[in-house]
Design a protein around this motif. Structure first.
Motif, mmCIF file in Angstrom:
data_model
loop_
_atom_site.group_PDB
_atom_site.id
_atom_site.type_symbol
_atom_site.label_atom_id
_atom_site.label_comp_id
_atom_site.label_asym_id
_atom_site.label_seq_id
_atom_site.Cartn_x
_atom_site.Cartn_y
_atom_site.Cartn_z
ATOM 1 N N THR A 1 0.515 -1.410 -0.365
ATOM 2 C CA THR A 1 -0.329 0.490 0.300
ATOM 3 C C THR A 1 1.342 1.379 0.192
ATOM 4 O OG1 THR A 1 -1.491 -1.630 1.822
ATOM 5 C CG2 THR A 1 -2.309 1.131 1.497
ATOM 6 N N PRO A 2 0.526 2.667 -0.720
ATOM 7 C CA PRO A 2 1.379 3.390 -0.423
ATOM 8 C C PRO A 2 1.998 3.822 0.531
ATOM 9 C CG PRO A 2 -0.224 3.511 -2.404
ATOM 10 C CD PRO A 2 -0.366 2.302 -1.718
ATOM 11 N N ILE A 3 3.122 4.567 0.878
ATOM 12 C CA ILE A 3 2.983 4.722 1.992
ATOM 13 C C ILE A 3 2.564 5.256 2.653
ATOM 14 C CG2 ILE A 3 5.372 4.918 3.319
ATOM 15 C CD1 ILE A 3 4.596 2.280 3.521
ATOM 16 N N SER A 4 2.899 6.899 1.777
ATOM 17 C CA SER A 4 1.928 8.003 2.168
ATOM 18 C C SER A 4 0.869 7.965 2.715
ATOM 19 C CB SER A 4 1.852 9.064 0.891
ATOM 20 O OG SER A 4 0.828 8.693 -0.406
ATOM 21 N N LEU A 5 -0.183 6.689 2.927
ATOM 22 C CA LEU A 5 -1.145 6.703 2.861
ATOM 23 C C LEU A 5 -1.241 6.142 4.631
ATOM 24 C CD1 LEU A 5 -3.087 5.489 0.527
ATOM 25 C CD2 LEU A 5 -3.066 7.032 1.117
ATOM 26 N N ILE A 6 0.300 4.974 5.198
ATOM 27 C CA ILE A 6 0.601 4.138 5.982
ATOM 28 C C ILE A 6 0.510 4.802 6.656
ATOM 29 C CG2 ILE A 6 1.168 2.239 7.007
ATOM 30 C CD1 ILE A 6 -1.033 1.934 5.041
ATOM 31 N N GLY A 7 2.213 5.912 6.434
ATOM 32 C CA GLY A 7 2.385 6.662 7.350
ATOM 33 C C GLY A 7 1.849 7.904 7.692
ATOM 34 N N SER A 8 0.761 8.866 7.294
ATOM 35 C CA SER A 8 0.176 9.676 7.534
ATOM 36 C C SER A 8 -0.113 10.488 9.082
ATOM 37 C CB SER A 8 -1.584 10.097 6.482
ATOM 38 O OG SER A 8 -2.080 9.012 6.919
ATOM 39 N N ALA A 9 -0.425 8.890 9.789
ATOM 40 C CA ALA A 9 -0.563 9.084 11.475
ATOM 41 C C ALA A 9 0.839 9.738 12.102
ATOM 42 C CB ALA A 9 -1.315 8.415 12.210
ATOM 43 N N ALA A 10 1.604 9.136 11.850
ATOM 44 C CA ALA A 10 2.761 8.828 12.388
ATOM 45 C C ALA A 10 4.356 9.717 12.174
ATOM 46 C CB ALA A 10 3.722 7.545 12.453
ATOM 47 N N CYS A 11 4.330 9.984 10.505
ATOM 48 C CA CYS A 11 5.370 11.066 10.343
ATOM 49 C C CYS A 11 5.451 12.107 10.096
ATOM 50 C CB CYS A 11 5.812 10.003 9.172
ATOM 51 S SG CYS A 11 5.669 8.578 8.609
ATOM 52 N N LYS A 12 5.748 13.186 11.067
ATOM 53 C CA LYS A 12 5.816 14.157 10.829
ATOM 54 C C LYS A 12 7.133 15.329 10.353
ATOM 55 C CE LYS A 12 2.454 13.841 13.696
ATOM 56 N NZ LYS A 12 1.190 13.636 13.519
ATOM 57 N N SER A 13 7.232 14.177 9.466
ATOM 58 C CA SER A 13 8.709 14.657 9.334
ATOM 59 C C SER A 13 9.071 14.009 8.138
ATOM 60 C CB SER A 13 10.075 15.218 9.334
ATOM 61 O OG SER A 13 10.699 13.731 10.379
ATOM 62 N N PRO A 14 10.034 14.479 7.089
ATOM 63 C CA PRO A 14 10.880 13.630 5.577
ATOM 64 C C PRO A 14 11.775 12.614 6.342
ATOM 65 C CG PRO A 14 10.747 15.868 4.826
ATOM 66 C CD PRO A 14 10.145 15.620 6.314
ATOM 67 N N GLU A 15 12.155 13.046 7.738
ATOM 68 C CA GLU A 15 13.265 12.255 8.314
ATOM 69 C C GLU A 15 12.198 10.404 8.723
ATOM 70 O OE1 GLU A 15 15.030 15.720 7.563
ATOM 71 O OE2 GLU A 15 13.235 15.490 8.625
ATOM 72 N N ASP A 16 10.997 11.416 8.840
ATOM 73 C CA ASP A 16 9.948 10.077 9.792
ATOM 74 C C ASP A 16 10.280 9.114 9.485
ATOM 75 O OD1 ASP A 16 10.272 10.998 12.286
ATOM 76 O OD2 ASP A 16 8.156 11.762 11.611
ATOM 77 N N TYR A 17 9.870 9.949 7.685
ATOM 78 C CA TYR A 17 9.461 8.476 6.617
ATOM 79 C C TYR A 17 10.793 7.489 6.274
ATOM 80 C CZ TYR A 17 4.508 9.847 5.142
ATOM 81 O OH TYR A 17 2.911 10.310 5.318
ATOM 82 N N VAL A 18 12.050 7.870 6.118
ATOM 83 C CA VAL A 18 13.354 7.332 5.930
ATOM 84 C C VAL A 18 13.081 6.118 6.695
ATOM 85 C CG1 VAL A 18 15.488 7.681 5.426
ATOM 86 C CG2 VAL A 18 14.134 9.630 4.822
ATOM 87 N N THR A 19 12.348 6.212 7.890
ATOM 88 C CA THR A 19 12.637 5.368 8.333
ATOM 89 C C THR A 19 11.480 3.987 8.836
ATOM 90 O OG1 THR A 19 10.701 5.853 10.476
ATOM 91 C CG2 THR A 19 12.955 6.747 11.184
ATOM 92 N N ILE A 20 10.796 4.565 8.060
ATOM 93 C CA ILE A 20 9.899 3.441 7.432
ATOM 94 C C ILE A 20 10.567 2.579 6.104
ATOM 95 C CG2 ILE A 20 7.637 3.072 5.873
ATOM 96 C CD1 ILE A 20 6.370 5.315 7.815
ATOM 97 N N ALA A 21 11.482 3.400 5.724
ATOM 98 C CA ALA A 21 12.162 3.300 4.790
ATOM 99 C C ALA A 21 12.765 2.129 4.517
ATOM 100 C CB ALA A 21 12.681 4.250 3.558
ATOM 101 N N ARG A 22 13.548 2.113 5.736
ATOM 102 C CA ARG A 22 15.057 0.696 5.915
ATOM 103 C C ARG A 22 13.837 0.200 7.044
ATOM 104 N NH1 ARG A 22 16.926 5.876 9.519
ATOM 105 N NH2 ARG A 22 17.762 7.553 8.355
ATOM 106 N N THR A 23 12.625 0.042 7.150
ATOM 107 C CA THR A 23 12.068 -1.082 8.018
ATOM 108 C C THR A 23 11.943 -1.614 6.214
ATOM 109 O OG1 THR A 23 11.076 0.480 10.109
ATOM 110 C CG2 THR A 23 10.120 -1.976 8.823
ATOM 111 N N LEU A 24 11.275 -1.212 5.672
ATOM 112 C CA LEU A 24 10.718 -1.797 4.433
ATOM 113 C C LEU A 24 12.147 -3.029 3.378
ATOM 114 C CD1 LEU A 24 8.179 0.639 2.272
ATOM 115 C CD2 LEU A 24 8.041 -1.082 3.347
ATOM 116 N N ASP A 25 13.349 -1.892 3.520
ATOM 117 C CA ASP A 25 14.333 -2.409 3.085
ATOM 118 C C ASP A 25 15.000 -3.924 3.627
ATOM 119 O OD1 ASP A 25 16.697 -2.617 0.977
ATOM 120 O OD2 ASP A 25 17.952 -1.356 1.974
#
Length: 454
Positions: free
Chosen positions: A79-103
């Motif tokens: 599922t597009p991560i912009s939807l999944i991370g919308s409640a938790a991610c307050k900065s681009p850096e927060d999204y990068v943590t999800i990228a690392r998790t996915l990897d």
């Protein structure tokens, strides 16, 4: 019901004509992972992917062994991560943590790519979606298996030019962030118009929100098979030419249907679609350009190229839909430059230009794909190229995409090396006249008049 006779009939294609199942892509919905706590969100994402996909690679290998059908890649779309991370991610850096998790999750289950680090912003862009888009350069620089995409337009909504402008900047920033590897990060970033929800092919794969909790999608590819079949009808008329392409596409799609059904049964996950896309590789004899030249062009890019490609794409689709009740994704002919030796050769001799490639995207399955351009190209120029391609998709009610690679430190006459299925590419010249004033206008280009269908 598919029988073993149909499979044995394809042995020659597999052994001598580069027929393969390019990918089994397991779509996994992450909607039930949403959480306002970033740490909890990352834990849920990792656990769900590693649980649902734990048998994907072994299942693919078992099917390969049992049926003798090469399955080149085993992949995951989410599922597009912009939807999944919308409640938790307050900065681009927060999204990068999800990228690392996915990897990490992709590595744990053994897949080569995971697609869905994506945002869908064809009409507007939330702050969270903007954060994800701005995180893309760092996310792709820090990971190995992540693929990213942004849908910036559709026939129903028009083109979000604010997103187009931002994506031009992001493509350039991604190139800079991965410049030590010939700007490889841009090879894993696709900008879409009319992106499909069920595409199994990277780098544009994601699982649409209308899809099931998990689904098996299969992508089959056979440019070499089609070329070999066309060699037998040299000098014949268009009717026989078209019939040959349709019959060949039918056989290739049946192989995909078999693999998809087997994977679905063994994993207990519903079958989604078969995507029959003539997706080339750098291997000799596995080229869409060579098919077009077999049809009668001296070189791809010559006058008549767009017409030949339109015919090829249409006949592939007609053959495919007769072979499976669920043909989807992109299904047709891809024209990625770096992944197709015939395209590379045509660029090197001056037969194929960026402008001709753009014309060809009006009738192919995707768009401007895996094209290396000078690293000095301005972000606004990249945005202008994206806007042109999005307009083609919007007006023609088709999927179009842009995967441009501004190779930092290299210019026309040099070559970028990406390796593996991504191949290598000569740097193509870009029109250097500016479009800054156009790109810097705010808002969106309205949907075309034929979008009103209610």
């Amino acid at each position: 019901m598919i029988n073993m006779y149909e499979v044995s009939e394809t042995n020659e294609m597999i052994e001598h004509e580069n027929l393969d199942v390019r990918t089994i892509t397991l779509g996994i919905s992450l909607l039930d992972c949403m959480d306002s706590d970033l740490e909890a969100l990352n834990r849920k994402i990792y656990d769900k992917i590693t649980t649902v996909a734990r048998d994907l690679v072994s299942t693919g290998k078992d099917i390969e062994k049992e049926f003798g059908i090469p399955i080149v890649n085993k992949r995951i779309s989410i599922t597009p991560i912009s939807l999944i991370g919308s409640a938790a991610c307050k900065s681009p850096e927060d999204y990068v943590t999800i990228a690392r998790t996915l990897d990490r999750a992709a590595e744990a289950v053994g897949v080569n790519f995971i697609g869905g680090y994506s945002a869908l912003v064809s009409k507007g862009m939330t702050k969270s979606e903007e954060y994800l888009i701005r995180s893309i350069p760092l996310a792709l620089a820090e990971t190995e298996r992540i693929c990213s995409s942004v849908n910036v337009g559709s026939t129903r909504t028009g083109i979000n030019m604010d997103a187009v402008r931002l994506c031009g900047e992001i493509v350039k920033a991604t190139a800079e962030a991965t410049k030590e590897r010939d700007s490889l990060g841009c090879a894993k970033l696709v900008i879409f118009c009319n992106a499909p929800d069920d595409n199994p092919f990277m780098a544009g794969a994601f699982l649409g929100v209308t899809e099931a909790d998990a689904v098996i999608n299969v992508g089959v590819s056979g440019p070499g098979v089609v070329k070999k079949a066309l060699e037998k009808v040299r000098g014949k008329g268009f009717e026989e030419l078209c019939e040959t392409i349709k019959k060949t596409a039918f056989k290739v799609t049946r192989v995909g249907q078999l693999v998809a059904g087997e994977a679905s049964r063994r994993m207990g996950i519903p079958f989604g679609i078969v995507d029959l896309s003539l997706a080339p590789t750098p291997a000799i004899g596995d080229s869409v350009a060579e098919i077009l030249e077999e049809i009668g062009l001296e070189r791809v890019g010559a006058p008549g190229t767009t017409a030949a490609l339109a015919m090829l794409n249409d006949q592939v689709k007609k053959g495919g839909v007769m072979a499976s009740s669920y043909v989807g994704g992109l299904s047709g002919a891809f024209i990625p430059v770096s992944e197709d030796q015939g395209m590379i050769d045509a660029v090197n001799v001056g037969a194929l230009t960026l402008e001709k490639l753009e014309a060809m995207t009006c009738v192919c399955s995707v768009g401007l794909d895996m094209i290396a351009i000078p690293g000095k190209t301005k972000a606004s120029t990249i945005s202008g190229i994206i806007a042109d391609e999005m307009a083609i998709g919007m007006v023609n009610q088709k999927t179009t995409a842009v995967r441009l690679i501004p190779v930092i430190g290299k210019d026309v006459g040099e070559t970028a090396e990406f390796g593996g299925l991504l191949g290598y590419a000569p740097i193509i010249p870009v029109n250097e006249f500016g479009c800054d004033v156009f790109i810097n206008r705010k808002g969106r280009i309205p949907a075309p008049i034929h979008s009103f269908k209610n």
